[in-house]
Motif scaffolding. Structure first.
Motif, PDB file in Angstrom:
ATOM      1  N   LYS A 129       0.843  -1.187   0.000  1.00 43.05           N
ATOM      2  CA  LYS A 129       0.000   0.000   0.000  1.00 43.05           C
ATOM      3  C   LYS A 129       0.883   1.244   0.000  1.00 43.05           C
ATOM      4  O   LYS A 129       1.910   1.281   0.691  1.00 43.05           O
ATOM      5  CB  LYS A 129      -0.891   0.023   1.241  1.00 43.05           C
ATOM      6  CG  LYS A 129      -2.035  -0.962   1.215  1.00 43.05           C
ATOM      7  CD  LYS A 129      -2.915  -0.846   2.451  1.00 43.05           C
ATOM      8  CE  LYS A 129      -3.685   0.468   2.457  1.00 43.05           C
ATOM      9  NZ  LYS A 129      -4.645   0.536   3.589  1.00 43.05           N
ATOM     10  N   GLU A 130       0.502   2.231  -0.780  1.00 39.52           N
ATOM     11  CA  GLU A 130       1.194   3.512  -0.723  1.00 39.52           C
ATOM     12  C   GLU A 130       1.030   4.100   0.687  1.00 39.52           C
ATOM     13  O   GLU A 130      -0.064   4.099   1.240  1.00 39.52           O
ATOM     14  CB  GLU A 130       0.614   4.481  -1.762  1.00 39.52           C
ATOM     15  CG  GLU A 130       1.040   4.203  -3.186  1.00 39.52           C
ATOM     16  CD  GLU A 130       2.452   4.693  -3.481  1.00 39.52           C
ATOM     17  OE1 GLU A 130       3.158   5.125  -2.543  1.00 39.52           O
ATOM     18  OE2 GLU A 130       2.856   4.621  -4.662  1.00 39.52           O
ATOM     19  N   GLY A 131       2.132   4.560   1.253  1.00 39.09           N
ATOM     20  CA  GLY A 131       2.068   5.137   2.588  1.00 39.09           C
ATOM     21  C   GLY A 131       1.959   4.121   3.701  1.00 39.09           C
ATOM     22  O   GLY A 131       1.676   4.472   4.853  1.00 39.09           O
ATOM     23  N   ALA A 135       8.388   0.494   2.972  1.00 34.52           N
ATOM     24  CA  ALA A 135       8.601   1.275   1.753  1.00 34.52           C
ATOM     25  C   ALA A 135       8.872   0.403   0.538  1.00 34.52           C
ATOM     26  O   ALA A 135       8.476   0.742  -0.567  1.00 34.52           O
ATOM     27  CB  ALA A 135       9.763   2.244   1.954  1.00 34.52           C
ATOM     28  N   ASP A 136       9.563  -0.735   0.758  1.00 32.04           N
ATOM     29  CA  ASP A 136       9.978  -1.541  -0.379  1.00 32.04           C
ATOM     30  C   ASP A 136      10.380  -2.936   0.078  1.00 32.04           C
ATOM     31  O   ASP A 136      10.232  -3.279   1.259  1.00 32.04           O
ATOM     32  CB  ASP A 136      11.137  -0.870  -1.131  1.00 32.04           C
ATOM     33  CG  ASP A 136      12.308  -0.495  -0.228  1.00 32.04           C
ATOM     34  OD1 ASP A 136      12.444  -1.108   0.859  1.00 32.04           O
ATOM     35  OD2 ASP A 136      13.079   0.401  -0.600  1.00 32.04           O
ATOM     36  N   ILE A 202      -2.276  -1.907  -9.948  1.00 31.16           N
ATOM     37  CA  ILE A 202      -1.776  -0.553  -9.706  1.00 31.16           C
ATOM     38  C   ILE A 202      -2.324   0.404 -10.761  1.00 31.16           C
ATOM     39  O   ILE A 202      -2.712   1.546 -10.449  1.00 31.16           O
ATOM     40  CB  ILE A 202      -0.235  -0.537  -9.699  1.00 31.16           C
ATOM     41  CG1 ILE A 202       0.286  -1.270  -8.453  1.00 31.16           C
ATOM     42  CG2 ILE A 202       0.310   0.882  -9.736  1.00 31.16           C
ATOM     43  CD1 ILE A 202       1.797  -1.466  -8.451  1.00 31.16           C
ATOM     44  N   GLY A 207      -2.286   5.569  -7.315  1.00 33.34           N
ATOM     45  CA  GLY A 207      -2.013   6.242  -6.056  1.00 33.34           C
ATOM     46  C   GLY A 207      -2.282   5.422  -4.807  1.00 33.34           C
ATOM     47  O   GLY A 207      -1.966   5.870  -3.693  1.00 33.34           O
ATOM     48  N   LYS A 208      -2.839   4.218  -4.948  1.00 32.06           N
ATOM     49  CA  LYS A 208      -3.187   3.420  -3.773  1.00 32.06           C
ATOM     50  C   LYS A 208      -2.164   2.332  -3.458  1.00 32.06           C
ATOM     51  O   LYS A 208      -1.975   1.978  -2.290  1.00 32.06           O
ATOM     52  CB  LYS A 208      -4.565   2.764  -3.961  1.00 32.06           C
ATOM     53  CG  LYS A 208      -5.728   3.736  -3.962  1.00 32.06           C
ATOM     54  CD  LYS A 208      -7.059   2.999  -3.923  1.00 32.06           C
ATOM     55  CE  LYS A 208      -7.237   2.249  -2.607  1.00 32.06           C
ATOM     56  NZ  LYS A 208      -8.575   1.611  -2.524  1.00 32.06           N
ATOM     57  N   TYR A 209      -1.533   1.791  -4.488  1.00 27.08           N
ATOM     58  CA  TYR A 209      -0.633   0.663  -4.291  1.00 27.08           C
ATOM     59  C   TYR A 209       0.666   0.876  -5.061  1.00 27.08           C
ATOM     60  O   TYR A 209       0.766   1.719  -5.943  1.00 27.08           O
ATOM     61  CB  TYR A 209      -1.304  -0.640  -4.754  1.00 27.08           C
ATOM     62  CG  TYR A 209      -2.620  -0.902  -4.068  1.00 27.08           C
ATOM     63  CD1 TYR A 209      -2.661  -1.445  -2.783  1.00 27.08           C
ATOM     64  CD2 TYR A 209      -3.824  -0.584  -4.695  1.00 27.08           C
ATOM     65  CE1 TYR A 209      -3.868  -1.674  -2.144  1.00 27.08           C
ATOM     66  CE2 TYR A 209      -5.039  -0.807  -4.057  1.00 27.08           C
ATOM     67  CZ  TYR A 209      -5.051  -1.347  -2.782  1.00 27.08           C
ATOM     68  OH  TYR A 209      -6.252  -1.556  -2.149  1.00 27.08           O
ATOM     69  N   LYS A 210       1.671   0.058  -4.733  1.00 28.22           N
ATOM     70  CA  LYS A 210       2.947   0.134  -5.435  1.00 28.22           C
ATOM     71  C   LYS A 210       3.625  -1.227  -5.433  1.00 28.22           C
ATOM     72  O   LYS A 210       3.325  -2.095  -4.596  1.00 28.22           O
ATOM     73  CB  LYS A 210       3.866   1.172  -4.785  1.00 28.22           C
ATOM     74  CG  LYS A 210       4.248   0.879  -3.344  1.00 28.22           C
ATOM     75  CD  LYS A 210       5.135   1.986  -2.785  1.00 28.22           C
ATOM     76  CE  LYS A 210       5.505   1.715  -1.326  1.00 28.22           C
ATOM     77  NZ  LYS A 210       6.374   2.796  -0.784  1.00 28.22           N
TER      78      LYS A 210
END
Length: 276
Positions: A129-131, A135-136, A202, A207-210
């Motif tokens: 999830k973004e945010g 982070a990775d 994605i 803007g929601k996932y990465k």
């Protein structure tokens, strides 16, 4: 141009008949005037029905590239909706001319059908999830056993996840949408699934996932044709090759962008990349 191509197709068949030569699949398809393709209808972004009930997806676009190479018209095509376990039988019995259905190339399958050149390389990845808390991929791995990964239920699921995250807790779900729900609700820190599915999800939810930025367990997707007809295999290979490297690159790249949200760099001009 189309009438010239149809005339050429008829001329080829008539010439073969006059010389007593046996027509192969290529000549059969040209004489028929349409390409018959086996694929599915339930797996986005590969092959699925849209809101208007039209079949679409990356496999569908790849098949249309072949139809265009045959007839200068990507719509001269008939799709046969088939289950995954019918991909090879429908080729070997002649029900379809070719199967394009996210089919993984294996040695066992290659004993039954001929695979074309690859048109996609699949792999497993991790969606975040973004945010979110991580982070990775590096952050997930550093967290060790504190991380929970949602994955589709499979006898090899835990082993698969642990290849990338050896200490992670693995939660298995019996449907793909449930692993996304687990990520969304916070029950999982990441979802492990096909990288093509991650790219699609994605793209559909900006803007929601990465993507966590790590992939593993590669596998090759190719179309399949019947054995024993090198002219047909060579024609399809030529059509796919030129879609990825030559005159039809813009068509292939536009489809790739649409379904996976990624811009492909155009093939370098000059010395052919295949021989570098």
């Amino acid at each position: 141009m189309k009438s010239q191509l149809l005339g050429l197709s008829s001329a080829v068949v008539m010439a073969l008949a006059a010389t007593g030569a046996q027509a192969g699949k290529l000549e059969d398809v040209l004489a028929r005037g349409k390409l018959i393709v086996g694929t599915g209808s339930t797996n986005a972004p590969w092959h699925f029905k849209g809101a208007d009930d039209t079949l679409q997806g990356f496999d569908v676009d790849v098949a249309k590239i072949i139809a265009k190479a045959l007839f200068a018209d990507p719509e001269k095509i008939e799709f046969v909706n088939q289950a995954s376990d019918a991909r090879i039988p429908n080729i070997t019995t002649g029900k379809v001319d070719i199967t394009c259905q996210f089919m993984t190339v294996t040695g066992e399958r290659a004993q039954q059908v001929n695979f074309t050149v690859p048109y996609y390389r699949e792999g497993v990845g991790l969606m975040l999830k973004e945010g979110g808390s991580y982070a990775d991929y590096a952050a997930l791995k550093a967290a060790g056993s504190s991380v929970t990964i949602a994955v589709l239920q499979n006898v090899y699921a835990e082993e698969l996840v642990h290849k990338a995250l050896p200490e992670a807790t693995v939660d298995q779900y019996d449907a793909v949408d449930l692993i996304y729900q687990a990520l969304e609700s916070g029950r999982a820190d990441a979802a492990a699934t096909d990288q093509s599915s991650i790219a699609w999800y994605i793209t559909q939810n900006p803007g929601k996932y990465k993507d966590a930025g790590y992939g593993w367990s590669p596998q090759t997707y190719a179309c399949a044709v019947g054995r024993g007809d090198p002219d047909w295999l060579n024609f399809v290979n030529t059509a796919l090759h030129e879609a990825m490297t030559g005159v039809e690159f813009d068509t292939y790249a536009a489809s790739f962008k649409k379904w996976f949200g990624k811009d492909l760099p155009p093939p370098a001009i000059g010395f052919p990349v295949e021989f570098q």
